[in-house]
Design an enzyme around this catalytic site. Structure first.
Site, PDB file in Angstrom:
ATOM      1  N   CYS A 161       0.801  -1.231   0.000  1.00 48.36           N
ATOM      2  CA  CYS A 161       0.000   0.000   0.000  1.00 48.36           C
ATOM      3  C   CYS A 161       0.831   1.277   0.000  1.00 48.36           C
ATOM      4  CB  CYS A 161      -0.933  -0.004   1.203  1.00 48.36           C
ATOM      5  SG  CYS A 161      -1.844  -1.537   1.352  1.00 48.36           S
ATOM      6  N   HIS A 294      -3.306   7.903   5.885  1.00 52.20           N
ATOM      7  CA  HIS A 294      -3.496   6.565   5.319  1.00 52.20           C
ATOM      8  C   HIS A 294      -4.943   6.148   5.585  1.00 52.20           C
ATOM      9  CE1 HIS A 294      -2.223   2.830   3.635  1.00 52.20           C
ATOM     10  NE2 HIS A 294      -2.401   2.136   4.742  1.00 52.20           N
ATOM     11  N   HIS A 331      -9.809   1.701  -0.638  1.00 48.40           N
ATOM     12  CA  HIS A 331      -8.361   1.545  -0.525  1.00 48.40           C
ATOM     13  C   HIS A 331      -7.862   1.004  -1.859  1.00 48.40           C
ATOM     14  CE1 HIS A 331      -4.393   0.901   0.702  1.00 48.40           C
ATOM     15  NE2 HIS A 331      -4.579   0.410   1.917  1.00 48.40           N
TER      16      HIS A 331
END
Lengths: 403, 381
Positions: A161, A294, A331
């Site tokens: 990520c 995040h 995400h």
């Protein structure tokens, strides 16, 4: 001292096939998370995702073989690259010695899964060839380089990520080091059964749209998309009268050395990443006016992330806007950092901070100002974009205004 | 601006030649050495992959630790332990200032197959949660960071065959930029039948009557640092890279990217083409790549003909093979390796010669499907 200016941005997301649609709907507090239709989710625990509308993509003119065989991830990258280059008004007719640094995710895995399913069920005689071409994670990079004739260094970062966050940092470094005058950077990632089943198996996905920093949060929503940014050496940009959004001041990259999937809960590991980024950018904590967090909306990530911010910004954190766009775009895994860097650059350039879609109830464990509701006007000179990945591969970008 | 030197301090490897650098160097002394090739797959003949048969982490890692790691992570961890051992304990640098720059072409494929097997043959809800984190390509480097408590930058790159050299170049850049005091530059690949069958279907693997590559399994690690330490193997003096537009599964038709990468590496090393005393061939058995290499070396070196040898055609192709080729070059420059593997035919025919004496400068290049090229220049320390 060379500066790395962001002079072009291209976006593909569940909110829209381009930069302006995505930005407008993001500021309006809309969410792109909805029913998953890419494959049949009936057998999965969750059935939603932030899925890109393939029919809306605006692809550049492509060679016939690319047009036929490019994966969804590559199409996202190609569409975003075309928009970014057009936005920067850079010529694309001739081969260019520009760097290409992308975060590499699942690449052509969604397409290859079709072959794997047939092969597992039907044995070695089943057909399958073209779906396998884009299995390597750097395949979308190859497609972008092929389509736009890029002949400079080509790097594909694959740190889960944080992939495209680190990619943007490396691209800016290539520009400020004088290796190239222009770098195209960011990332692309596409939904597939592997990640959908995998995150479900970890019980990391909410059955409802993600609610970052919210007391009721129960996990992330998966998304897909791409962001490509044109990073240009400042003098090169000035000479041709280019208009910058922001500049990359520096970045930090560290490893938690803690756990494969769990964050270090005290925030000390991510504090190191943030401090490394601030030091690299030669700015202080007091300079930071916005954080694009995040903010995955998992039970463990958000408190650990806020703990890290608390360690760095102390009491000032209460008044420091920290928003997560994952409540709107899901995400997007290896593309997430690039998309978030693009959004942070837009926030600096346009003096408006994106909200945290899905946020409703404050959590004492996440003592930040998440910008609920819709976008908020604010003049920001320095912003952070944070990514904290599987395996503890953490990256934080520092962006600043060019004014 | 003067660039700080980057030293190669130590190395570790697990290859088809065995576990450890000594096993690799022993194989390299035997001109006739070839690995046992063959990877089993369901319902079909084996595929040409040079597997690390007999590999076990038992002597290096505690059983409970080894059990936690998947195979690529074990390969890398064992190679890294070998590389770190000669540097002493405690290590010369704080562990939070030690980085990892890794490359892989296919790490995670076995875990991926296990998850997809559950999805397609049972139910998505049967997907094994323990396997999913191993499907990400950065898992081996991350696991290494956790195992050795390395808190510096932890990077994984994907650039197919060129990944191993890219990781070395990125490791050097981390050091130049002061992001770390030392970096473990790594390459790691696993042997998995789905991945290999994909390349077989694309016509890239060697079969009876068809030239092509043998895929490899293994891991290589080079420890890089800004200080030479007591016994450096070599200096990473320069690196360069470039790209040529090509589809992901094809080499470019022209050699410009390789030429630019080699010239960039020599320029950064402030060396002339005539200074190159060893060219570590990138040949892997695919004729198109051999032609590309010959054209590029002729363009870079002119009439100069240094010594040459190839390794990827024996140890198998992969991201790890670039790391291992650089490792062999470093040991040759240090005088700790004698490589008897012959000059590949396409280079021998053009006047490249076998190694004699101890070269002082080596050029190591790689070209990936899709057109990316990376080159390194190593010099004697």
């Amino acid at each position: 001292m060379r500066e790395a200016w962001i002079t072009g941005i291209g976006l593909v997301s569940a909110l829209g096939p381009d930069r302006e649609t995505t930005w407008r709907r993001l500021l309006a507090g809309e969410s792109g998370i909805g029913p998953l239709t890419l494959f049949d989710p009936a057998a999965y625990r969750t059935r939603i995702a932030a899925q890109v509308d393939d029919a809306s993509l605006r692809l550049p003119a492509l060679p016939r073989t690319v047009e036929r065989h490019a994966s969804r991830a590559s199409r996202f990258a190609l569409s975003a690259a075309a928009e970014a280059l057009a936005d920067a008004a850079l010529p694309t007719e001739q081969p260019q010695v520009w760097a290409l640094v992308l975060g590499g995710g699942t690449a052509g895995l969604f397409e290859a899964e079709g072959f794997v399913a047939r092969r597992l069920r039907g044995g070695p005689r089943v057909r399958g060839l073209s779906e396998l071409i884009e299995v390597p994670q750097d395949a979308p990079s190859d497609r972008v380089a092929e389509a736009f004739g890029l002949t400079g260094p080509r790097i594909t970062v694959t740190t889960a990520c944080s992939s495209s966050t680190i990619a943007v940092g490396i691209a800016a470094e290539l520009v400020t080091d004088g290796e190239v005058p222009v770098a195209l950077t960011g990332g692309a990632d596409a939904l597939c059964r592997l990640t959908y089943a995998g995150f479900n198996s970890l019980r990391a996905v909410d059955t409802e749209p993600a609610r970052p920093f919210d007391r009721r949060r129960k996990g992330l929503s998966l998304g897909e998309g791409a962001a490509l940014l044109v990073i240009e050496e400042a003098e090169h940009a000035r000479r041709r009268g280019a208009r910058p959004y922001a500049r990359v001041l520096g970045y930090g990259v560290t490893n938690d050395a803690f756990h494969r999937t769990q964050p270090e809960p005290s925030g000390t590991a991510w504090e190191r990443t943030i401090r490394a980024a601030l030091a690299d950018a030669a700015v202080s904590e007091g300079d930071v006016g916005y954080i694009n967090g995040h903010g995955t909306a998992t039970e463990q990530n958000d408190p650990a992330e806020c703990a890290a911010y608390r360690r760095v910004f102390r009491d000032r954190l209460a008044e420091l806007p920290v928003s997560s766009i994952k409540g709107a775009l899901g995400h997007c895994l290896c593309a997430a950092g690039g998309i978030e860097a693009a959004v942070a650059a837009l926030a600096i350039a346009r003096g408006t901070l994106p909200p945290t879609a899905g946020f409703g109830e404050a959590d004492p464990a996440c003592p930040v100002d998440p910008i609920p509701g819709t976008g908020r006007s604010a003049s920001v000179r320095v912003a952070l974009s944070s990514s904290f990945a599987f395996g503890g591969n953490s990256g934080v970008l520092v962006l600043g205004s060019c004014g | 601006m003067s660039r700080p030197a980057v030293f190669v301090l130590a190395s570790g490897a697990v290859t088809a030649a065995g576990t450890g650098v000594p096993a690799l160097l022993q194989a390299a002394t035997d001109e006739a050495w070839q690995p046992e090739v063959g990877l089993e797959r369901p319902d079909a003949p084996p595929l040409p992959v040079a597997v690390c048969r007999g590999f076990s982490a038992r002597e290096v890692l505690p059983p409970l630790v080894a059990r936690r790691l998947d195979r690529p992570a074990r390969l890398l961890a064992v190679a890294a332990r070998e590389a770190l051992a000669p540097l002493g304990e405690p290590l010369p640098w704080p562990r939070e200032r030690i980085g990892v720059a890794a490359a892989t072409w296919n790490a995670g494929t076995s875990a991926l197959l296990e998850v997809l097997r559950a999805v397609f043959l049972a139910s998505p809800e049967e997907a094994p949660p323990a396997q999913f984190p191993s499907t990400v390509a950065n898992a081996p480097a991350s696991q290494l960071g956790i195992l050795e408590k390395l808190g510096g930058p932890n990077l994984t790159v994907a650039e197919k065959q060129a990944g191993g050299l890219r990781a070395l170049a990125e490791a050097a850049r981390m050091l130049e930029r002061g992001r770390a005091d030392a970096v473990l530059a790594c390459g790691v690949d696993e042997a998995d039948w789905v991945n290999a069958e994909g390349y077989d279907r694309l016509g890239a693997l060697r079969t009876v009557g068809r030239p092509g590559m043998v895929l490899g399994e293994g891991a290589g690690v080079l420890v890089l640092a800004r200080e030479p330490g007591p016994a450096p193997l070599a200096v990473l003096a320069g690196w360069g890279s470039a790209g040529a537009p090509a589809p992901p599964h094809r080499y470019p038709a022209r050699p410009e990217a390789l030429v630019d990468a080699c010239r960039g590496a020599l320029r950064r090393a402030t060396l002339a083409p005539g200074d190159v005393e060893l060219a570590v061939s990138l040949s892997n058995g695919i004729p198109a790549l051999a032609a590309l290499e010959l054209e590029s070396l002729q363009a870079v070196l002119g009439t100069h003909r240094p010594a040459a040898f190839s390794a990827a055609d024996r140890l198998g192709e992969g991201a790890f093979s670039g790391t291992v080729r650089a490792l062999l070059a470093a040991h040759i420059l240090a005088g700790t390796a004698t490589v008897a593997w012959p000059v590949p035919g396409h280079l021998a025919g053009a006047g490249f010669r076998a190694i004699s004496g101890r070269p002082r400068t080596a050029l190591v290049a790689a070209a990936a499907g899709g057109g990316s090229a990376v080159a390194l220049v190593l010099t004697a320390a």
